[in-house]
Design a protein around this motif. Structure first.
Motif, PDB file in Angstrom:
ATOM      1  N   PHE A  31      -2.878  -7.287   0.827  1.00 35.79           N
ATOM      2  CA  PHE A  31      -3.982  -6.538   1.435  1.00 35.79           C
ATOM      3  C   PHE A  31      -3.969  -6.558   2.959  1.00 35.79           C
ATOM      4  N   ASP A  53     -10.135  -1.969  -7.162  1.00 37.30           N
ATOM      5  CA  ASP A  53      -8.995  -1.496  -7.941  1.00 37.30           C
ATOM      6  C   ASP A  53      -9.136  -1.783  -9.432  1.00 37.30           C
ATOM      7  N   GLN A 109     -12.533 -14.303  -1.633  1.00 36.69           N
ATOM      8  CA  GLN A 109     -12.019 -13.214  -0.806  1.00 36.69           C
ATOM      9  C   GLN A 109     -11.140 -12.269  -1.625  1.00 36.69           C
ATOM     10  N   LEU A 110     -10.229 -12.825  -2.400  1.00 34.16           N
ATOM     11  CA  LEU A 110      -9.322 -12.006  -3.184  1.00 34.16           C
ATOM     12  C   LEU A 110     -10.064 -11.263  -4.291  1.00 34.16           C
ATOM     13  N   ARG A 112       0.791  -1.219   0.000  1.00 31.05           N
ATOM     14  CA  ARG A 112       0.000   0.000   0.000  1.00 31.05           C
ATOM     15  C   ARG A 112       0.830   1.280   0.000  1.00 31.05           C
ATOM     16  N   LYS A 136      -4.763  -8.891   5.058  1.00 30.64           N
ATOM     17  CA  LYS A 136      -5.921  -9.583   5.632  1.00 30.64           C
ATOM     18  C   LYS A 136      -5.560 -11.020   5.977  1.00 30.64           C
ATOM     19  N   ILE A 177      -3.582 -12.043  -0.458  1.00 30.98           N
ATOM     20  CA  ILE A 177      -4.490 -11.619   0.609  1.00 30.98           C
ATOM     21  C   ILE A 177      -3.717 -11.131   1.822  1.00 30.98           C
ATOM     22  N   LYS A 219     -13.028 -10.021  -4.169  1.00 35.52           N
ATOM     23  CA  LYS A 219     -13.654  -8.847  -3.558  1.00 35.52           C
ATOM     24  C   LYS A 219     -12.615  -7.776  -3.220  1.00 35.52           C
ATOM     25  N   LEU A 220     -11.444  -8.213  -2.756  1.00 33.84           N
ATOM     26  CA  LEU A 220     -10.395  -7.252  -2.408  1.00 33.84           C
ATOM     27  C   LEU A 220      -9.881  -6.500  -3.638  1.00 33.84           C
TER      28      LEU A 220
END
Length: 306
Positions: free
Chosen positions: A106, A128, A120-121, A8, A108, A102, A123-124
């Motif tokens: 991210f 973007d 899950q990935l 990030r 998580k 993940i 949605k993450l």
């Protein structure tokens, strides 16, 4: 390793690194196709380790054989550098590893199974503008090895058995020390009394293990060292390492523009590949000195995918 430093930060840094290392292990120019589908080249990227280079070449060559123009940007480094470029569209396609994406990409906690990780990935990445295609049976995850003679002497078959060893020393790259799938998991989850030694490069880590200066090191599950009779791979009995199935992460604009035929060509590669085959391809590059693009083409021809 599949996990690297957090992502990030750093779109400016990403652009600088992409500019310096764009060519990596492949040719930037698209290979001419007999029936080109036209349009702008799809920019395929890879991380800076062997099986990521191989995977990028597998997908790139399969797509080129179907007439899709490809530009390669390989050997680029960490998610910290790559994810901002994926978000901006400067990079458009990268073979990812679900659990590491993940946990590291991210920050998580990953689901405990491949299908759960995939949802899950997905949605993450959605915010973007990045989509996922099908995940592969092929997996590359951190695996921990010790010398075979120590394993025999102490009865070591799983990571928790390291409690039988005095003065456990774990050697790894600097990021390992603070990662739950690595040294932090040894201390916080396995409750081992262990010390960490930073050894940046994989080759010197193996030599430290061979010499007995360190007790255990992480290697990739597709490394030729896994299954080498000189070493024993320890079972991760408390599951600190998430599943790491390969999954193509692709810019949504590319997915929308290129449609079902594009997705089918990529998914066919993913479906045909498994961990044992990926380990063999890795061996051909790391041990036998072949080029990632060459071993990728051989495998695709063997599977009738080009």
């Amino acid at each position: 390793m599949r996990w690297t430093r957090n992502v990030r930060v750093g779109a400016v840094l990403a652009a600088a690194v992409l500019g310096m290392t764009a060519c990596g292990g492949g040719d930037d120019a698209a290979t001419p196709a007999v029936q080109s589908k036209g349009g702008a080249p799809i920019v395929v990227a890879s991380f800076n380790f062997t099986d990521s280079l191989i995977l990028a070449e597998l997908y790139a060559n399969a797509l080129e054989a179907k007439g899709y123009p490809i530009t390669r940007k390989l050997n680029l480094g960490s998610r910290e550098l790559i994810y901002p470029a994926l978000k901006s569209g400067e990079l458009q396609f990268i073979p990812e590893y679900q659990g590491a994406a993940i946990t590291t990409g991210f920050g998580k906690e990953a689901a405990k199974d491949a299908a759960g990780e995939h949802e899950q990935l997905k949605k993450l990445f959605e915010a973007d503008g990045i989509g996922l295609l099908d995940y592969s049976p092929a997996e590359d995850k951190n695996t921990y090895i010790v010398k075979a003679d120590l394993a025999k002497e102490k009865g070591l078959t799983k990571i928790s058995d390291l409690s039988k060893v005095d003065n456990v020393i774990v050697a790894g790259g600097p990021e390992c020390e603070k990662r739950l799938p690595c040294f932090k998991g040894f201390t916080d989850v396995y409750k081992l009394k262990a010390t960490f030694q930073t050894v940046q490069e994989a080759g010197p880590r193996v030599e430290q293990l061979r010499s007995g200066k360190v007790t255990v090191i992480p290697v990739d599950s597709v490394s030729p060292l896994v299954g080498d009779p000189q070493f024993v791979a320890l079972e991760d009995d408390l599951a600190i390492v998430p599943t790491e199935n390969v999954v193509p992460a692709v810019n949504k604009k590319v997915l929308d523009e290129r449609g079902a035929d594009f997705a089918a060509a990529v998914n066919a590669v993913s479906k045909a590949l498994d961990t044992v085959q990926l380990r063999e391809l890795n061996k051909r590059v790391d041990s036998d000195g072949e080029k990632p693009g060459d071993v990728a083409k051989d495998w695709l021809k063997e599977k009738s995918l080009i």
